[in-house]
Design a protein around this motif. Structure first.
Motif, PDB file in Angstrom:
ATOM      1  N   ASP A  13       0.812  -1.217   0.000  1.00 43.91           N
ATOM      2  CA  ASP A  13       0.000   0.000   0.000  1.00 43.91           C
ATOM      3  C   ASP A  13       0.846   1.267   0.000  1.00 43.91           C
ATOM      4  OD1 ASP A  13      -2.324  -1.373  -0.128  1.00 43.91           O
ATOM      5  OD2 ASP A  13      -2.950  -1.022   1.938  1.00 43.91           O
TER       6      ASP A  13
ATOM      7  N   SER B 271      -0.244   3.035  -2.843  1.00 39.40           N
ATOM      8  CA  SER B 271      -1.669   3.336  -2.980  1.00 39.40           C
ATOM      9  C   SER B 271      -1.929   4.840  -2.950  1.00 39.40           C
ATOM     10  CB  SER B 271      -2.462   2.665  -1.850  1.00 39.40           C
ATOM     11  OG  SER B 271      -2.357   1.256  -1.929  1.00 39.40           O
TER      12      SER B 271
ATOM     13  N   GLU C 234      -6.973   7.505   0.514  1.00 38.62           N
ATOM     14  CA  GLU C 234      -8.255   6.825   0.664  1.00 38.62           C
ATOM     15  C   GLU C 234      -9.412   7.657   0.124  1.00 38.62           C
ATOM     16  OE1 GLU C 234      -8.754   5.707   4.696  1.00 38.62           O
ATOM     17  OE2 GLU C 234      -7.038   4.323   4.712  1.00 38.62           O
TER      18      GLU C 234
ATOM     19  N   SER D 241      -9.461   9.128  -2.713  1.00 36.85           N
ATOM     20  CA  SER D 241      -9.538   9.049  -4.176  1.00 36.85           C
ATOM     21  C   SER D 241     -10.613   8.049  -4.595  1.00 36.85           C
ATOM     22  CB  SER D 241      -8.183   8.637  -4.756  1.00 36.85           C
ATOM     23  OG  SER D 241      -7.813   7.353  -4.298  1.00 36.85           O
ATOM     24  N   ASP D 242     -11.125   8.226  -5.796  1.00 32.25           N
ATOM     25  CA  ASP D 242     -12.170   7.356  -6.341  1.00 32.25           C
ATOM     26  C   ASP D 242     -11.525   6.054  -6.810  1.00 32.25           C
ATOM     27  OD1 ASP D 242     -14.201   6.096  -7.708  1.00 32.25           O
ATOM     28  OD2 ASP D 242     -14.846   7.876  -8.822  1.00 32.25           O
ATOM     29  N   PRO D 243     -11.861   4.894  -6.219  1.00 29.04           N
ATOM     30  CA  PRO D 243     -11.227   3.632  -6.612  1.00 29.04           C
ATOM     31  C   PRO D 243     -11.578   3.186  -8.026  1.00 29.04           C
ATOM     32  CG  PRO D 243     -13.046   3.219  -5.105  1.00 29.04           C
ATOM     33  CD  PRO D 243     -12.848   4.708  -5.143  1.00 29.04           C
ATOM     34  N   ARG D 244     -12.562   3.828  -8.632  1.00 29.24           N
ATOM     35  CA  ARG D 244     -12.950   3.470 -10.004  1.00 29.24           C
ATOM     36  C   ARG D 244     -12.193   4.262 -11.051  1.00 29.24           C
ATOM     37  NH1 ARG D 244     -19.051   5.008  -9.158  1.00 29.24           N
ATOM     38  NH2 ARG D 244     -17.865   6.753  -8.270  1.00 29.24           N
TER      39      ARG D 244
ATOM     40  N   PRO E 136      -6.870  -1.181  -8.916  1.00 29.42           N
ATOM     41  CA  PRO E 136      -8.124  -1.734  -8.400  1.00 29.42           C
ATOM     42  C   PRO E 136      -9.287  -1.626  -9.376  1.00 29.42           C
ATOM     43  CG  PRO E 136      -7.772   0.449  -7.493  1.00 29.42           C
ATOM     44  CD  PRO E 136      -6.550   0.127  -8.313  1.00 29.42           C
ATOM     45  N   PHE E 137      -9.102  -0.895 -10.479  1.00 24.96           N
ATOM     46  CA  PHE E 137     -10.220  -0.621 -11.379  1.00 24.96           C
ATOM     47  C   PHE E 137     -10.132  -1.460 -12.650  1.00 24.96           C
ATOM     48  CE2 PHE E 137      -7.018   2.852 -11.426  1.00 24.96           C
ATOM     49  CZ  PHE E 137      -6.366   2.516 -12.609  1.00 24.96           C
TER      50      PHE E 137
END
Length: 324
Positions: free
Chosen positions: A59, A62, A65, A67-70, A168-169
């Motif tokens: 992470d 990463s 938190e 931020s938009d994970p999409r 993740p998207f």
């Protein structure tokens, strides 16, 4: 981080070294480790400098938190550029050579970046203007691209899985602006590697070793970066398989940069035959590189020459003694 697999012809069938394609070649001593599964050395350095190390360790790459994970987030990494994973490897190379001025050495220095995940420390996250990046080479739709070959159809389908490309998207569900930002960050990471390699070269010049050092820069693979709607490495396209090979031979006559053709990973195993002819070595396949087109870069004579050189992924460095 190296894909130097063992030669099975010289080992027992159950030798544990045959269970992985990663590892160092025989005769090398591991001084520092950094890859996606071995971050502890670098992260220990960050902890010593006062950084809060996340759990899980990966992470560290990463986004916030919030931020938009999409969506792809184009922002700075949690660490400063001088403390990055790329700087860590450059520091180790420089430190190794500090007390070896009067010794012969050979260093295989491997930079993980610009490998994903695509997140860069400031200023490299914003360094590249998307307007300066060529548009991806691709058909107008993924469907038409996928129709070119069954392999390509299946690979494009795989890219929709979360976690592909260390993200993740679904890379196929992103807007065009995100694609442009991803490409820009990738080139920013290249610029960071370029800077850190420059630090190594500056150190060699400061110690008087530069003109005794053979420098070879290459990469293990390329990156699709949206070409043919693909991300990552794979397939049969130039973007994945054509890689740089830049050689700075201190004994070569002065000349300007001049490209001589293309080079692929399959010929790397014969590179040492050019500089280290050893008929006793075993397990080396291929032919002499001098018989094939390569990119050969003798010493740059001025600032214009140096600006012609753009670096990307990995570097091999070795110092040669002149014949007695």
């Amino acid at each position: 981080y190296t894909d130097s697999s063992a030669d099975p012809r010289e080992m027992a069938p159950d030798d544990p070294r045959l269970k992985s394609f990663e590892g160092v070649l025989p005769g090398f001593r591991l001084e520092a480790t950094l890859n996606e599964n071995a971050l502890s050395g670098w992260l220990t350095e960050l902890a010593r400098k006062g950084y809060q190390i996340p759990e899980p360790l990966f992470d560290i790459y990463s986004p916030p938190e919030t931020s938009d994970p999409r969506r792809f987030w184009r922002g700075p990494a949690r660490y400063r550029a001088e403390d990055s994973d790329t700087a860590y490897i450059a520091d180790k190379v420089i430190d190794y050579t500090r007390l070896r001025r009067n010794e012969d050495w050979l260093i295989h220095a491997v930079f993980l970046r610009p490998h994903p995940p695509l997140i860069a420390p400031a200023p490299y996250d914003q360094l590249i203007d998307v307007a300066d990046i060529p548009k991806p080479v691709r058909h107008e739709t993924r469907e038409r691209e996928a129709a070119r070959h069954p392999y390509l159809r299946e690979w494009l389908k795989e890219m929709s899985n979360p976690g592909y490309f260390d993200a993740p998207f679904d890379v196929h569900a992103l807007p065009e602006q995100d694609y442009e930002d991803m490409r820009a960050v990738y080139f920013g990471l290249i610029a960071e590697v370029d800077h850190q390699i420059g630090r190594i070269i500056d150190h060699l010049k400061a110690t008087g070793e530069y003109d005794e050092t053979l420098i070879i820069f290459t990469s293990d693979h390329g990156e699709m970066l949206g070409d043919h709607w693909c991300w990552g490495k794979g397939g049969f396209f130039d973007a994945s398989n054509h890689i740089p090979l830049i050689i700075r031979d201190p004994h070569a006559p002065p000349a300007r940069y001049k490209p001589h053709g293309r080079f692929s990973p399959a010929r790397q195993s014969t590179l040492c035959a050019r500089f280290f002819p050893d008929p006793a070595s075993r397990g080396t396949n291929g032919v002499r590189l001098r018989d094939h087109a390569i990119c050969f870069v003798p010493r740059a004579q001025n600032e214009t020459d140096r600006k012609d050189l753009r670096f990307a992924r990995q570097r091999y460095v070795c110092r040669l003694q002149s014949p007695a």
